[in-house]
Design an enzyme around this catalytic site. Structure first.
Site, short mmCIF file in Angstrom:
data_model
loop_
_atom_site.label_atom_id
_atom_site.label_comp_id
_atom_site.label_asym_id
_atom_site.label_seq_id
_atom_site.Cartn_x
_atom_site.Cartn_y
_atom_site.Cartn_z
N TYR A 1 -7.56 -1.04 -6.60
CA TYR A 1 -7.58 -2.24 -7.36
C TYR A 1 -7.15 -3.46 -6.54
CZ TYR A 1 -5.81 -5.33 -11.05
OH TYR A 1 -6.02 -6.48 -12.18
N ASP B 1 -6.01 -5.46 1.78
CA ASP B 1 -5.28 -5.90 0.56
C ASP B 1 -3.99 -5.21 0.76
OD1 ASP B 1 -4.32 -6.42 -1.71
OD2 ASP B 1 -5.94 -5.87 -2.97
N LYS C 1 3.40 -10.28 -4.18
CA LYS C 1 4.65 -9.72 -4.53
C LYS C 1 5.75 -10.00 -3.86
CE LYS C 1 1.76 -5.70 -6.59
NZ LYS C 1 2.03 -5.99 -7.93
#
Length: 425
Positions: free
Chosen positions: A141, A236, A264
């Site tokens: 994702y 990623d 994050k």
């Protein structure tokens, strides 16, 4: 129950009662917990009940909730102004910190979310290579941008949605999907479309179909084939960046990507993202290059302060040694307890990231293997642990996280709860 009442109220003004789908407990059933506050490694819900937290706001809270150093940095920054729409010294400081810890990142552009970061990376890769197609991996994702919302993990997998309505076929026709950990599927795509493949984007540790580690040589293969065929390799690391090691997964596995996306942890709990990489590629971004990207709140001083404070904390000696030890203790304890109770369980970890599967087969390496796990048993386990005061990700397809605020006592408490719950599932 107060959370159930709040969820009912939220549904009257918010679609599905939540502002991000997986929070709705659609993967486990029931009403989600509404959280009032958090401190260290524990959450307190709206009814005042305390939980050991293994979600950590889905990864950012590596130093623990409301860490005094981070809170102080945010308060100091906020007192000087929330946002200026102009450059600040704090942007430079965070950029310098990140580039010092991740040598592959020579230049970095701050954005406001992981989705923005991957969107920027894809546009940049296409602009730099003058090619169109992107290879991604089933179960990985990369945010909710249209071009990559194909066979995605995270909430898309949790909810059993194959993609998304509202994404035209023309938008995803240049998105190619390979199998994670299966080099032959990547090579086949390069053999067919090689001259038009701009980039391969991958979660170096897949964290959105639970936690799936790369098999030996897989990431090195991606580096080699991208270099051979003139495509860019994009890591990623929104989830793995500063989570699996101080230099991210690229440092842990010894692979140098061309571009890296972050989020994050680099925001310390505030909305943030970043795209960085080789200087010649990054200099294609406006205002020096022809690839356009912009953001009103990008690099805002409050998020920069939170991120820098967090990275300074994780840079302290022995931080990752302790994080690794506690995470491994949790995972090993879960496996031993399940075995003692006759429950088929597989579990793994890397850095402060872990995953477990109710299955008697070897640890899964691909999305199709992940899907063979017993989701119904996970659902029962989740609710049993919740009742025992342990908050896990409300999906069988999400990784879990340990923070620097977790202690041996909290790990022991978790394993006592698991021992009791395993007897019922």
């Amino acid at each position: 129950m107060i959370s159930a009442e709040l969820f009912s109220r939220a549904n009257r003004s918010i679609p599905g009662g939540v502002n991000s789908p997986v929070r709705a407990f659609g993967g486990v059933g029931g009403a989600p917990l509404f959280i009032e506050s958090a401190l260290g490694a524990e959450l307190i819900d709206a009814a005042g009940r305390k939980y050991v937290d293994y979600v950590g706001s889905w990864g950012p809270m590596i130093a623990g909730h409301a860490h005094p150093v981070v809170v102080s940095a945010v308060q100091d920054a906020a007192a000087r102004g929330l946002s200026f729409g102009a450059p600040t010294l704090s942007e430079i400081r965070l950029a310098e910190k990140i580039t010092s810890l991740m040598p592959s990142i020579e230049r970095i552009r701050m954005v406001n979310s992981g989705t923005e970061a991957t969107m920027t990376a894809i546009r940049l890769a296409r602009g730099f290579t003058k090619r169109n197609k992107i290879i991604k991996f089933a179960g990985c994702y990369h945010g909710h941008l249209d071009a990559l919302l194909v066979q995605a993990g995270s909430g898309v997998l949790t909810l059993g949605v194959p993609g998304s309505a509202g994404v035209p076929e023309t938008v995803v026709r240049d998105t190619l999907v390979a199998d994670f950990n299966r080099p032959e599927t990547v090579r086949a795509l390069f053999d067919k479309y090689g001259d038009d493949i701009a980039a391969v984007i991958v979660e170096p540790v897949a964290g959105n179909m639970n936690c799936v580690l790369p098999v030996k040589g897989f990431l090195q293969f991606l580096r080699e084939i991208c270099s051979e065929r003139g495509a860019l390799l994009v890591f990623d690391e929104v989830m793995t960046g500063f989570r699996v090691s101080l230099g991210g997964a690229q440092s842990l596995y010894g692979v140098k990507p061309d571009l890296t996306t972050l989020g994050k942890i680099i925001g310390g709990g505030l909305p943030v993202g970043a795209c960085g990489g080789r200087a010649d590629i990054m200099n294609c971004l406006a205002p020096v290059g022809e690839v356009y990207q912009a953001g009103t709140l990008s690099g805002n001083p409050v998020a920069m302060a939170a991120g820098l404070a967090t990275l300074n904390l994780v840079s302290e000696p022995l931080f990752y040694e302790q994080l690794n030890r506690l995470t491994q203790k949790l995972v090993q304890g879960l496996k031993e307890t399940a075995l003692r109770r006759g429950v088929a369980l597989q579990a793994t970890s890397v850095g402060g990231m872990f995953g477990f599967y109710f299955m008697d087969k070897p640890l899964p390496e691909t999305l199709s293997e992940v899907k063979q796990a017993d989701v119904a048993r996970f659902q029962r386990f989740f609710h049993g642990m919740l009742q025992a005061g342990v908050y896990l990700a409300p999906s069988a397809f999400e990784a879990g996280f340990v923070s620097g605020a977790h202690t041996d006592a909290l790990i022991a408490k978790t394993l006592v709860a698991a021992d009791s719950v395993f007897k019922t599932v």
